[in-house]
Design a protein around this motif. Structure first.
Motif, PDB file in Angstrom:
ATOM      1  N   GLU A  74       0.839  -1.211   0.000  1.00 25.34           N
ATOM      2  CA  GLU A  74       0.000   0.000   0.000  1.00 25.34           C
ATOM      3  C   GLU A  74       0.871   1.256   0.000  1.00 25.34           C
ATOM      4  O   GLU A  74       0.530   2.257  -0.624  1.00 25.34           O
ATOM      5  CB  GLU A  74      -0.944   0.009   1.203  1.00 25.34           C
ATOM      6  CG  GLU A  74      -2.014  -1.074   1.160  1.00 25.34           C
ATOM      7  CD  GLU A  74      -2.926  -0.977  -0.068  1.00 25.34           C
ATOM      8  OE1 GLU A  74      -3.223   0.154  -0.513  1.00 25.34           O
ATOM      9  OE2 GLU A  74      -3.320  -2.036  -0.582  1.00 25.34           O
ATOM     10  N   GLN A  75       2.006   1.192   0.717  1.00 24.99           N
ATOM     11  CA  GLN A  75       2.942   2.320   0.674  1.00 24.99           C
ATOM     12  C   GLN A  75       3.487   2.499  -0.738  1.00 24.99           C
ATOM     13  O   GLN A  75       3.585   3.607  -1.252  1.00 24.99           O
ATOM     14  CB  GLN A  75       4.109   2.092   1.639  1.00 24.99           C
ATOM     15  CG  GLN A  75       3.723   2.234   3.096  1.00 24.99           C
ATOM     16  CD  GLN A  75       4.907   1.968   4.012  1.00 24.99           C
ATOM     17  OE1 GLN A  75       5.978   1.586   3.584  1.00 24.99           O
ATOM     18  NE2 GLN A  75       4.688   2.164   5.291  1.00 24.99           N
ATOM     19  N   LEU A 101      12.722   4.986  -1.043  1.00 25.01           N
ATOM     20  CA  LEU A 101      12.176   5.914  -0.051  1.00 25.01           C
ATOM     21  C   LEU A 101      11.677   5.168   1.185  1.00 25.01           C
ATOM     22  O   LEU A 101      11.926   5.566   2.319  1.00 25.01           O
ATOM     23  CB  LEU A 101      10.987   6.685  -0.642  1.00 25.01           C
ATOM     24  CG  LEU A 101      11.241   8.005  -1.351  1.00 25.01           C
ATOM     25  CD1 LEU A 101       9.926   8.545  -1.888  1.00 25.01           C
ATOM     26  CD2 LEU A 101      11.859   9.022  -0.399  1.00 25.01           C
ATOM     27  N   VAL A 102      10.951   4.078   0.946  1.00 27.49           N
ATOM     28  CA  VAL A 102      10.349   3.339   2.065  1.00 27.49           C
ATOM     29  C   VAL A 102      11.432   2.713   2.950  1.00 27.49           C
ATOM     30  O   VAL A 102      11.372   2.794   4.185  1.00 27.49           O
ATOM     31  CB  VAL A 102       9.374   2.258   1.557  1.00 27.49           C
ATOM     32  CG1 VAL A 102       8.938   1.336   2.693  1.00 27.49           C
ATOM     33  CG2 VAL A 102       8.154   2.918   0.905  1.00 27.49           C
ATOM     34  N   PHE A 124       2.067   1.579  -3.524  1.00 26.70           N
ATOM     35  CA  PHE A 124       1.011   2.095  -4.393  1.00 26.70           C
ATOM     36  C   PHE A 124       0.829   3.595  -4.203  1.00 26.70           C
ATOM     37  O   PHE A 124       0.717   4.353  -5.172  1.00 26.70           O
ATOM     38  CB  PHE A 124      -0.312   1.366  -4.108  1.00 26.70           C
ATOM     39  CG  PHE A 124      -1.482   1.958  -4.864  1.00 26.70           C
ATOM     40  CD1 PHE A 124      -1.624   1.751  -6.229  1.00 26.70           C
ATOM     41  CD2 PHE A 124      -2.428   2.733  -4.199  1.00 26.70           C
ATOM     42  CE1 PHE A 124      -2.684   2.305  -6.924  1.00 26.70           C
ATOM     43  CE2 PHE A 124      -3.486   3.295  -4.893  1.00 26.70           C
ATOM     44  CZ  PHE A 124      -3.619   3.091  -6.256  1.00 26.70           C
ATOM     45  N   TYR A 125       0.829   4.012  -2.955  1.00 30.50           N
ATOM     46  CA  TYR A 125       0.629   5.436  -2.667  1.00 30.50           C
ATOM     47  C   TYR A 125       1.714   6.288  -3.330  1.00 30.50           C
ATOM     48  O   TYR A 125       1.435   7.290  -3.982  1.00 30.50           O
ATOM     49  CB  TYR A 125       0.615   5.661  -1.159  1.00 30.50           C
ATOM     50  CG  TYR A 125       0.274   7.076  -0.739  1.00 30.50           C
ATOM     51  CD1 TYR A 125      -1.028   7.550  -0.832  1.00 30.50           C
ATOM     52  CD2 TYR A 125       1.250   7.932  -0.260  1.00 30.50           C
ATOM     53  CE1 TYR A 125      -1.346   8.847  -0.449  1.00 30.50           C
ATOM     54  CE2 TYR A 125       0.934   9.229   0.131  1.00 30.50           C
ATOM     55  CZ  TYR A 125      -0.365   9.677   0.035  1.00 30.50           C
ATOM     56  OH  TYR A 125      -0.674  10.959   0.413  1.00 30.50           O
ATOM     57  N   LEU A 126       2.959   5.856  -3.181  1.00 23.92           N
ATOM     58  CA  LEU A 126       4.063   6.631  -3.751  1.00 23.92           C
ATOM     59  C   LEU A 126       4.046   6.585  -5.278  1.00 23.92           C
ATOM     60  O   LEU A 126       4.264   7.598  -5.943  1.00 23.92           O
ATOM     61  CB  LEU A 126       5.402   6.110  -3.207  1.00 23.92           C
ATOM     62  CG  LEU A 126       5.589   6.275  -1.698  1.00 23.92           C
ATOM     63  CD1 LEU A 126       6.814   5.514  -1.223  1.00 23.92           C
ATOM     64  CD2 LEU A 126       5.708   7.741  -1.314  1.00 23.92           C
ATOM     65  N   MET A 127       3.749   5.415  -5.824  1.00 21.22           N
ATOM     66  CA  MET A 127       3.714   5.295  -7.289  1.00 21.22           C
ATOM     67  C   MET A 127       2.546   6.087  -7.880  1.00 21.22           C
ATOM     68  O   MET A 127       2.640   6.625  -8.978  1.00 21.22           O
ATOM     69  CB  MET A 127       3.646   3.826  -7.705  1.00 21.22           C
ATOM     70  CG  MET A 127       4.961   3.087  -7.485  1.00 21.22           C
ATOM     71  SD  MET A 127       4.849   1.325  -7.878  1.00 21.22           S
ATOM     72  CE  MET A 127       4.741   1.390  -9.676  1.00 21.22           C
ATOM     73  N   GLU A 149       8.819   2.742  -9.310  1.00 20.34           N
ATOM     74  CA  GLU A 149       8.875   1.713  -8.266  1.00 20.34           C
ATOM     75  C   GLU A 149      10.218   1.677  -7.536  1.00 20.34           C
ATOM     76  O   GLU A 149      10.258   1.617  -6.305  1.00 20.34           O
ATOM     77  CB  GLU A 149       8.563   0.339  -8.873  1.00 20.34           C
ATOM     78  CG  GLU A 149       8.595  -0.752  -7.810  1.00 20.34           C
ATOM     79  CD  GLU A 149       8.108  -2.098  -8.303  1.00 20.34           C
ATOM     80  OE1 GLU A 149       7.595  -2.178  -9.434  1.00 20.34           O
ATOM     81  OE2 GLU A 149       8.235  -3.065  -7.525  1.00 20.34           O
ATOM     82  N   GLY A 188      13.323   5.273   4.800  1.00 23.42           N
ATOM     83  CA  GLY A 188      12.451   5.749   5.867  1.00 23.42           C
ATOM     84  C   GLY A 188      12.426   4.792   7.052  1.00 23.42           C
ATOM     85  O   GLY A 188      12.448   5.211   8.201  1.00 23.42           O
ATOM     86  N   ALA A 208      15.585   5.303   8.889  1.00 21.86           N
ATOM     87  CA  ALA A 208      15.969   6.689   9.170  1.00 21.86           C
ATOM     88  C   ALA A 208      16.080   7.006  10.658  1.00 21.86           C
ATOM     89  O   ALA A 208      17.061   7.570  11.113  1.00 21.86           O
ATOM     90  CB  ALA A 208      14.994   7.648   8.502  1.00 21.86           C
TER      91      ALA A 208
END
Lengths: 396, 254
Positions: free
Chosen positions: A343-344, A361-362, A346-349, A355, A365, A368
């Motif tokens: 879902e993360q 990014l995920v 999908f949200y970013l894409m 991809e 994160g 991080a």
């Protein structure tokens, strides 16, 4: 009680909280032998013992059964220290060795029984270093046993970076001895080549009102198995244990922690995070926290999170919290293993991000908050670069 | 002029080891500058339409076509659709721990615009867009959707709408869970984007309340996976008074 669990990928473990009525701790009693400096006190493990059941013994290259013989040029150790720090190479009989803890398994005892020389780094009392002490441990392809001591006098402050690179079969223990009010940050980076085997016990003895911060970063190696352990020498001590691992196909990375709250009014905070990718990537995290009956006013929390990026990886995550007194400030633990969250992605894409960039990014994160805890800028940058590198490999 | 054309769209979803058809032949054309409201009862398939258009992997397209200016949208990956000019404001935006709003917005704008926006103008652009949505500047340093209130999540979605300037914006129940003040702020944001005349808007909602702030050109009633009636804004008034009963009790299947 305190029974370990096998956690299938994608699931969560709740671990165990045990309230012991007697002084005998299950954390101690489930080991197959009591702690000892002598390898002869430990039977050769067969793999079903509680402390060995996750570890691929056949890949330890003989460290566990006495067949691994030290070779001449096994591992090179170079210490780079700022002015005011004493760096010594000492023999086995030096009285400063082994004060922070006793080996708890056969390989740690083997290392203690087999090393010929030890390195002792001393920061005198009230010395506050502005530059890190850097210890480079470079494998030259051989087999080695070692022992390292880092001692801080009262109110001394230091950052130590231990960097493991190259190829080796290494069993080595480290002692951190913190005087009263001392502050020590240690970053141990396991950036080994693919074939390396590294087993060790890292003991910290935290003085009265002293602060110990450990950051364990494991990326490389065929098998890495570390035991970061903390005990306290007086009240008011604080320990923060952070860990970050990136386990690739075929790698076994095992971190077994113990915080022994053996005196009153001490704090501990444990946070380990790992990402796994590829077939037979195997991460093991054991987090034992013991609050002894006399340790009133203890405040402790431990957490392990795993992010599984691909099929075929396996995580065993076992937090154990054992409490012998109710007179504490707080005690808690958490462990969770999750798949990469689609879902993360999908949200970013859905915001136009390709991809590969979205995955980057995920995962960045995810790590991080831990990376930010390190507080050594060049190490933070190197870690981020390393995470990126690992991700490139996974997407390619 | 950008045009989104949906023709006879059929979509299934896997649930409880069974394949269930949710969309059963949807026809709709949305042109740049137009606002279409899609209204319908819960479970009618409104959100499925929104997520299918954006390319969510949970949904399988079993028939029909979707084109944007003649380009086959269904052949595109999720990110390609966004870069082609489709935008979905989500009902339940996802938390992305450790990724700051400012990093996310810039990464996204870079992807959609095809080049990194110039830093100085970008900072100003974001700041002004946030001010218009009554968002605290500190918001930019928080992690994406982490710990956001319902209203903050929706403002953040509309902020992205303003910054990404899509050709077609699909707003999935953007009004749900908002109090009147938040609804007004969010609607004003949508209206600012609409007034440019550059965007075609597909407003998916269960309630007529938001239509007091955002005036649709067309209203479509969605029931049992299809559009069962279309009309002008007056159709919303009828729904306000009569509800969906006429469509759910046999009306839809007729």
């Amino acid at each position: 009680m305190a029974e370990a669990q096998n956690i299938p990928v994608g699931s969560t473990t709740a671990g165990a909280i045990a309230v012991a009525a007697e002084a005998d701790s299950t954390v101690a009693t489930r080991m197959s032998a009591p702690p000892s400096f002598d390898v002869a006190d430990f039977p050769v493990p067969h793999g079903r013992e509680e402390e060995w059941r996750f570890t691929p013994l056949e890949r330890l290259r003989g460290l566990h059964d006495g067949t691994a013989t030290a070779t001449g040029e096994g591992v090179k150790v170079a210490v780079e220290a700022p002015e005011g720090v004493t760096v010594e190479t000492v023999g086995r009989d030096d009285a400063r060795l082994g004060r922070a803890g006793t080996p708890v398994d056969r390989v740690a005892a083997q290392a203690y029984s087999a090393f010929e020389q030890a390195s002792v780094v001393t920061v005198p009392k009230e010395t506050v270093l502005t530059e890190p002490i850097r210890i480079a441990v470079h494998g030259e392809g051989g087999t080695a046993y070692g022992h390292q001591v880092v001692e801080l006098g009262a109110f001394a402050e230091a950052v130590v970076v231990i960097d493991h690179t190259g190829d080796a079969v290494l069993a080595a223990n480290v002692d951190y001895v913190l005087g009263d009010g001392a502050k020590l940050t240690v970053v141990s980076v396991q950036d080994w080549d693919d074939k390396a085997v590294h087993v060790g016990q890292h003991n910290a003895l935290v003085g009265r009102d002293a602060s110990f911060k450990s950051v364990v970063v494991t990326f490389g190696g065929d098998v890495v198995r570390l035991h970061p352990r903390v005990t306290y020498a007086g009240p008011g001590g604080e320990a923060e244990l952070y860990g970050l691992y990136f386990t690739d196909a075929g790698q076994h990375q095992e971190h077994r922690l113990l915080v022994d709250h053996n005196v009153p009014h001490c704090k501990s905070n444990v946070a380990y995070k790992g990402a796994l990718q590829g077939d037979d990537a195997h991460a093991v995290w054991i987090g034992d926290v013991l609050i002894e009956a006399k340790a009133e006013g203890t405040d402790t929390y431990e957490m392990n999170r795993n992010l599984v990026l691909t099929d075929g990886a396996r995580v065993d995550s076992v937090p154990n919290l054992e409490i012998e007194t109710g007179e504490i400030v707080g005690a808690g633990h958490a462990s969770a293993t999750g798949r990469f969250d689609d879902e993360q992605l999908f949200y970013l894409m859905a915001r136009g991000i390709p991809e590969i960039d979205a995955r980057r990014l995920v995962v960045r994160g995810f790590f991080a908050e831990l990376v930010q805890q390190i507080g050594v800028p060049d190490i933070e940058e190197r870690l981020i670069a390393k995470i990126e590198e690992e991700l490139e490999a996974s997407v390619a | 002029m950008a045009t989104l054309e949906i023709r006879d769209l059929h979509v299934t979803v896997e649930a409880d080891n069974a394949t269930k058809e949710i969309l059963k032949g949807v026809d709709l054309t949305v042109k740049q500058g137009e606002t279409h409201a899609i209204m319908g009862p819960n479970g009618s398939g409104k959100s499925t339409l929104a997520y299918s258009l954006a390319g969510h992997p949970k949904y399988t397209i079993t028939g029909g076509t979707v084109t944007l200016d003649g380009e086959d949208v269904l052949e595109m990956s999720v990110d390609e659709r966004a870069r082609a000019g489709l935008f979905l404001a989500m009902q339940y935006p996802v938390e992305v721990p450790g990724v700051s709003v400012s990093n996310f917005l810039r990464t996204s704008a870079t992807a959609v615009r095809g080049e990194a926006p110039k830093l100085r103008t970008w900072v100003k652009e974001v700041k002004e867009a946030m001010e218009r949505l009554n968002m605290d500047p500190a918001f930019a340093e928080r992690n994406v959707n982490e710990g956001f209130s319902g209203g903050e999540k929706k403002r953040h979605e509309i902020l992205q709408l303003e910054l990404l300037k899509p050709k077609i914006a699909i707003l999935d129940e953007t009004d749900s869970g908002l109090d009147v003040d938040a609804l007004r702020v969010v609607s004003e944001g949508v209206n600012r984007v609409r007034e440019t005349g550059e965007v075609g808007t597909l407003l998916i909602t269960h309630y007529t309340r938001i239509l007091r702030y955002i005036k649709p050109d067309y209203v479509h009633v969605f029931s049992a996976g299809r559009i069962v009636e279309s009309g002008g804004a007056e159709l919303a008034d009828k729904l306000e008074e009569e509800g969906y009963e006429a469509y759910t009790k046999g009306g839809a299947s007729a």
